[in-house]
Design an enzyme around this catalytic site. Structure first.
Site, PDB file in Angstrom:
ATOM      1  N   SER A  72      19.981 -51.970-116.582  1.00 36.89           N
ATOM      2  CA  SER A  72      19.758 -53.246-117.254  1.00 36.89           C
ATOM      3  C   SER A  72      18.546 -53.962-116.639  1.00 36.89           C
ATOM      4  CB  SER A  72      21.034 -54.091-117.201  1.00 36.89           C
ATOM      5  OG  SER A  72      21.037 -55.089-118.178  1.00 36.89           O
TER       6      SER A  72
ATOM      7  N   ASP B 139      24.249 -51.378-122.965  1.00 43.09           N
ATOM      8  CA  ASP B 139      23.895 -51.721-121.581  1.00 43.09           C
ATOM      9  C   ASP B 139      24.464 -50.729-120.561  1.00 43.09           C
ATOM     10  OD1 ASP B 139      23.727 -53.070-119.016  1.00 43.09           O
ATOM     11  OD2 ASP B 139      23.367 -54.900-120.132  1.00 43.09           O
TER      12      ASP B 139
END
Length: 279
Positions: A43, A184
């Site tokens: 991320s 993610d």
């Protein structure tokens, strides 16, 4: 496989700012952790990892946070938060939890995927090509819940890999790449420290030490690698840093204070990190 690994975890804009401060503080203390044999990014850590591995210095990343460069506007509604928590906390089984999150992400009405690519492209600056150095970018298959670590041989562009790693479930749409839909990389683990298994010296920087749901914390993963014989230094926000960061990790106004807190924390911890990095 080399000897050293740098692991950079997720934490949105504010967590990323704190991480940039940590990296700069360590660099000023003479610890060039960016020169690790492998950089593993999740991320926000994927964004900073890609830039570091491509030659952007920690000092440049830090100064950018102090100056508030490239602010990204992202409004997270109470409804989105509720749907995220309902999915992530709906099972005590880690695999089922992330699969629930994936189904929620695929069903959610969000912005178009182009918004993810535009935002991530801005945050990457001019970096678009996979670096020559070893870089691994994590993402989770939204349909299966399986974790993937992309590298230059994966068939994805660097922008696709980083965008996939940043596609926060329910908030942003899963990213289409390589014939699959990705969310993610922090959906199962905010840091994915376990991917550094086999490296002897590891520095892990984790703005958010634990993912929402029944998933292993950064501390647990670090302890498991240490039990296998690795020397590992795990840096997470201290009390001062947490106050500076606040609760909204997308609040751009918090970035300068979070960066300064990370820098101060790294300066204070540099000696203990050096014992691992140079041990």
């Amino acid at each position: 496989m080399g000897d050293t690994a740098l692991v950079l975890g997720g934490g949105a804009w504010v967590g990323g700012a704190w991480m940039a401060g940590v990296l700069a503080g360590l660099a000023e203390a003479g610890l060039d952790v960016a020169a690790a044999d492998v950089v593993i990014g999740t991320s926000a850590g994927a964004i900073f990892g890609a830039r570091l591995a491509s030659g952007v210095t920690a000092a440049e990343l830090y100064e950018g946070q102090l100056g508030g460069v490239d602010p990204i506007g992202l409004t997270v509604t109470l409804g989105q938060t509720a749907r995220f928590l309902w999915a992530a906390l709906g099972s005590r089984d880690p695999r089922r939890s992330v699969q629930r999150l994936g189904r929620a992400a695929l069903a959610a009405r969000t912005a178009p995927e182009s918004e993810v690519f535009d935002a991530v492209g801005t945050l990457l600056g001019g970096v678009r090509q996979w670096p020559e150095r070893e870089l691994r970018i994590t993402a989770v298959d939204a349909r299966t819940g399986n974790l993937e670590a992309f590298d230059s041989s994966s068939g994805l562009t660097l922008l696709e890999a980083v965008a996939a790693s940043c596609a926060v479930p329910v908030i942003w749409p899963p990213v289409s790449a390589g014939g699959r839909r990705w969310m993610d990389g922090g959906s199962r683990s905010t840091s994915n420290i376990h991917l550094a298994r086999g490296y002897r010296r590891i520095v892990a920087i984790s703005p958010i030490p634990k993912a929402v749901g029944p998933h292993p914390s950064a501390q647990r993963q670090a302890a498991e690698l240490a039990a296998d014989g690795a020397r590992i230094s795990l840096l997470t926000p201290d009390d001062t840093a947490r106050r500076a960061m606040g609760r909204d990790m997308t609040d751009n106004s918090r970035r300068p204070a979070a960066a300064r807190a990370g820098h101060a924390q790294a300066t204070a911890l540099a000696e203990s990190v050096a014992e691992v990095w140079h041990g």
